[in-house]
Design a protein around this motif. Structure first.
Motif, PDB file in Angstrom:
ATOM      1  N   TRP A 149       0.839  -1.201   0.000  1.00 41.08           N
ATOM      2  CA  TRP A 149       0.000   0.000   0.000  1.00 41.08           C
ATOM      3  C   TRP A 149       0.873   1.250   0.000  1.00 41.08           C
ATOM      4  CZ3 TRP A 149      -5.344   0.414   0.039  1.00 41.08           C
ATOM      5  CH2 TRP A 149      -6.067  -0.745   0.269  1.00 41.08           C
ATOM      6  N   SER A 150       0.391   2.308  -0.638  1.00 38.87           N
ATOM      7  CA  SER A 150       1.095   3.592  -0.550  1.00 38.87           C
ATOM      8  C   SER A 150       0.933   4.139   0.878  1.00 38.87           C
ATOM      9  CB  SER A 150       0.504   4.582  -1.563  1.00 38.87           C
ATOM     10  OG  SER A 150      -0.869   4.737  -1.325  1.00 38.87           O
ATOM     11  N   GLU A 151       1.852   4.972   1.284  1.00 32.65           N
ATOM     12  CA  GLU A 151       1.797   5.607   2.623  1.00 32.65           C
ATOM     13  C   GLU A 151       1.664   4.584   3.743  1.00 32.65           C
ATOM     14  OE1 GLU A 151       1.689   9.281   3.057  1.00 32.65           O
ATOM     15  OE2 GLU A 151       2.539   8.936   1.088  1.00 32.65           O
ATOM     16  N   TYR A 152       2.467   3.562   3.700  1.00 34.23           N
ATOM     17  CA  TYR A 152       2.307   2.481   4.693  1.00 34.23           C
ATOM     18  C   TYR A 152       3.635   1.863   5.120  1.00 34.23           C
ATOM     19  CZ  TYR A 152      -1.538  -0.414   6.626  1.00 34.23           C
ATOM     20  OH  TYR A 152      -2.495  -0.989   7.420  1.00 34.23           O
TER      21      TYR A 152
ATOM     22  N   ASN B  92      -6.928  -2.868  -2.786  1.00 32.91           N
ATOM     23  CA  ASN B  92      -6.746  -4.319  -2.895  1.00 32.91           C
ATOM     24  C   ASN B  92      -7.009  -4.799  -4.323  1.00 32.91           C
ATOM     25  OD1 ASN B  92      -6.213  -5.384  -0.138  1.00 32.91           O
ATOM     26  ND2 ASN B  92      -8.118  -4.314   0.331  1.00 32.91           N
TER      27      ASN B  92
ATOM     28  N   HIS C 107     -15.705  -0.419   9.722  1.00 31.84           N
ATOM     29  CA  HIS C 107     -14.812  -1.503   9.290  1.00 31.84           C
ATOM     30  C   HIS C 107     -13.499  -1.488  10.069  1.00 31.84           C
ATOM     31  CE1 HIS C 107     -12.056  -3.042   5.813  1.00 31.84           C
ATOM     32  NE2 HIS C 107     -12.272  -3.978   6.706  1.00 31.84           N
TER      33      HIS C 107
ATOM     34  N   TYR D 117      -9.616  -9.490   4.294  1.00 31.78           N
ATOM     35  CA  TYR D 117     -10.659 -10.112   3.464  1.00 31.78           C
ATOM     36  C   TYR D 117     -10.152 -10.434   2.062  1.00 31.78           C
ATOM     37  CZ  TYR D 117     -11.278  -5.247   1.891  1.00 31.78           C
ATOM     38  OH  TYR D 117     -11.073  -3.979   1.407  1.00 31.78           O
TER      39      TYR D 117
ATOM     40  N   TRP E 114      -8.991   6.381   6.282  1.00 30.70           N
ATOM     41  CA  TRP E 114      -8.251   5.376   7.063  1.00 30.70           C
ATOM     42  C   TRP E 114      -7.856   5.999   8.407  1.00 30.70           C
ATOM     43  CZ3 TRP E 114      -9.504   2.087   3.628  1.00 30.70           C
ATOM     44  CH2 TRP E 114      -9.135   2.148   2.299  1.00 30.70           C
TER      45      TRP E 114
ATOM     46  N   SER F 166      -7.377   7.607  -1.841  1.00 30.14           N
ATOM     47  CA  SER F 166      -6.988   6.538  -0.907  1.00 30.14           C
ATOM     48  C   SER F 166      -5.540   6.663  -0.467  1.00 30.14           C
ATOM     49  CB  SER F 166      -7.173   5.162  -1.567  1.00 30.14           C
ATOM     50  OG  SER F 166      -8.529   4.816  -1.563  1.00 30.14           O
TER      51      SER F 166
ATOM     52  N   GLU G 100     -15.458  -0.060   0.626  1.00 34.64           N
ATOM     53  CA  GLU G 100     -15.699   0.812   1.780  1.00 34.64           C
ATOM     54  C   GLU G 100     -16.944   1.658   1.547  1.00 34.64           C
ATOM     55  OE1 GLU G 100     -14.083   0.432   4.446  1.00 34.64           O
ATOM     56  OE2 GLU G 100     -12.200  -0.494   3.862  1.00 34.64           O
TER      57      GLU G 100
ATOM     58  N   PHE H   1      -9.922  -3.251   9.740  1.00 31.31           N
ATOM     59  CA  PHE H   1      -9.129  -4.105   8.841  1.00 31.31           C
ATOM     60  C   PHE H   1      -7.841  -4.537   9.520  1.00 31.31           C
ATOM     61  CE2 PHE H   1      -8.243   0.380   7.832  1.00 31.31           C
ATOM     62  CZ  PHE H   1      -6.881   0.439   8.022  1.00 31.31           C
TER      63      PHE H   1
ATOM     64  N   SER I 233      -5.425  -6.629   2.448  1.00 32.71           N
ATOM     65  CA  SER I 233      -6.242  -6.575   3.661  1.00 32.71           C
ATOM     66  C   SER I 233      -6.741  -7.988   3.945  1.00 32.71           C
ATOM     67  CB  SER I 233      -7.415  -5.635   3.461  1.00 32.71           C
ATOM     68  OG  SER I 233      -6.926  -4.350   3.166  1.00 32.71           O
TER      69      SER I 233
ATOM     70  N   TYR J 210      -1.146   3.656  12.562  1.00 33.96           N
ATOM     71  CA  TYR J 210      -2.314   2.767  12.585  1.00 33.96           C
ATOM     72  C   TYR J 210      -2.293   2.005  13.912  1.00 33.96           C
ATOM     73  CZ  TYR J 210      -3.332   3.836   7.727  1.00 33.96           C
ATOM     74  OH  TYR J 210      -3.683   4.492   6.568  1.00 33.96           O
TER      75      TYR J 210
ATOM     76  N   ASP K 119     -12.407   3.761  -2.481  1.00 30.86           N
ATOM     77  CA  ASP K 119     -12.413   2.312  -2.267  1.00 30.86           C
ATOM     78  C   ASP K 119     -13.870   1.829  -2.322  1.00 30.86           C
ATOM     79  OD1 ASP K 119     -12.528  -0.181  -0.592  1.00 30.86           O
ATOM     80  OD2 ASP K 119     -10.373   0.179  -0.456  1.00 30.86           O
TER      81      ASP K 119
ATOM     82  N   ASP L  51      -4.311  -5.468   7.770  1.00 32.28           N
ATOM     83  CA  ASP L  51      -3.539  -5.651   6.545  1.00 32.28           C
ATOM     84  C   ASP L  51      -2.372  -6.579   6.874  1.00 32.28           C
ATOM     85  OD1 ASP L  51      -5.215  -3.941   5.101  1.00 32.28           O
ATOM     86  OD2 ASP L  51      -4.104  -2.171   5.748  1.00 32.28           O
TER      87      ASP L  51
END
Ligand code: SPD
Length: 344
Positions: A35-38, A63, A252, A85, A228, A210, A170, A254, A83, A292, A167, A256
């Motif tokens: 993911w970007s920014e993660y 995703n 939600h 799911y 997020w 996102s 979402e 999540f 993620s 997070y 998303d 990841d």
């Protein structure tokens, strides 16, 4: 001894190399798709410094984007970050390979509530990376009316002052929650029910983002949004006027994860990276850059009281729910949202 084909020194070396266990082949490379920014750059650099393994890092914003590129890429990626799911769907579709848990010495650092979850009950395929929620952020200097749930955000009074994550799953879940419908049993009838409500909501949105939904709020381009939790946590850190709340109707949660695609080539390197991420001091660095909810109990013990008090990173209360793999309905959701956005 006679050889039909003469073995040249180069070919001999390649033959010997192929016989060596992957782990002892020396520095390799790792093709990480996340993911970007993660994933903080210093974490990637620290890993390379220590192991000599070069990380080729590509990012995605959803995703669905990751899945499409992975399936088209034919073994291009060694490690992905779906993620929960989506990992569940990938396991079902045999797109992931089982992990060699003996190589993951830091698994014991994980908090028990982040292991044995429904997407991968025995932890055979996935390692939690970060968790979080999707909630409402409000610039309280601009919005003076009470905001408790999705219907308070998507008001005509906020037209063109709203940012949301881009998303589809979402977006549809917010309308399902608002209508009191389940988010994990999605069928044509429930999508028909959410359609008119979502059509109205989508017309009110100014920014779909996102990657960095916080930016529109920081710049003052919008006043509130559904984002997020890690983005909301960064906003709160910047200025306490940005308040985060979990929508009253339900939200939600999540998890990841990191997982190795079935066709990955650098499997030993992928395990090494996962084990690196499981170290408390490395995981703690991730929390510092992208606050997070950290699923690593040992890392959480290293966080400062301020980090732990961030209400977006560690919210209290709220009706949180995991998404599950909904099979083909995921494509129907995508079609619905694409359709509604094009009619905006
Ligand atoms: N920039 C990192 C965002 C991570 C969001 N992961 C959860 C997505 C669930 N749809």
């Amino acid at each position: 001894m006679k050889f039909k084909t003469p073995i040249l020194p180069g070919r001999l070396a390649a033959l010997l190399l192929a016989l060596l266990p992957v782990a002892s082949r020396g520095a390799g490379q790792l093709n990480l798709f996340g993911w970007s920014e993660y994933v903080p750059q210093p974490v990637l650099e620290g890993f390379t410094r220590e192991t000599g393994i070069k990380v080729n890092f590509e990012t995605y914003s959803s995703n669905e984007e990751m899945l499409a590129k992975l399936v088209a890429g034919g073994g291009r990626y060694d490690l992905v970050q779906p993620s929960d799911y989506t990992a569940e769907a990938m396991i079902r579709r045999k797109l992931l390979q089982p992990l060699d848990r003996a190589r993951l010495t830091g698994l014991g650092n994980l908090a028990p509530e982040f292991t044995g979850r429904a997407h991968d009950p025995e932890g055979r395929y996935t390692v939690p990376y970060m968790s979080g929620s999707v909630g409402i952020v409000v610039n309280t200097e601009k919005v003076k009316t009470p905001v408790r749930g999705y219907r308070d955000v998507f008001q005509a009074a906020h037209r063109d002052r709203i940012v949301v994550v881009n998303d589809s799953r979402e977006l549809v879940s917010w309308a399902l929650y608002a209508l009191g419908q389940p988010v994990n049993t999605v069928d044509p009838a429930s999508l028909a029910r959410v359609r008119p409500l979502l059509a109205e909501w989508i017309k009110l949105v100014k920014v779909f983002d996102s990657d960095s939904p916080k930016t529109a709020l920081l710049n003052g381009d919008v006043d509130l949004g559904v984002v997020w939790s890690g983005e909301a946590a960064l906003l709160w850190r910047e200025n306490r006027k940005f308040q985060y709340l979990l929508p009253a109707e339900g939200a939600h949660q999540f998890v990841d994860v990191l997982a190795i695609p079935a066709g990955a080539r650098n499997v030993a390197e992928a395990h090494r990276f996962m084990d690196y991420i499981l170290r408390p001091e490395v995981s703690r660095q991730i929390s510092a850059a992208f606050p997070y909810t950290n699923p690593n109990a040992a890392a959480r013990r290293l966080l400062s009281p301020d980090e732990l008090a961030n209400p977006a990173s560690y919210p209290s209360g709220g009706k949180l729910e995991s998404f599950r793999d909904i099979g083909r309905a995921a494509a129907d959701i995508d079609r619905l949202v694409t359709d509604l956005k094009s009619a905006k």
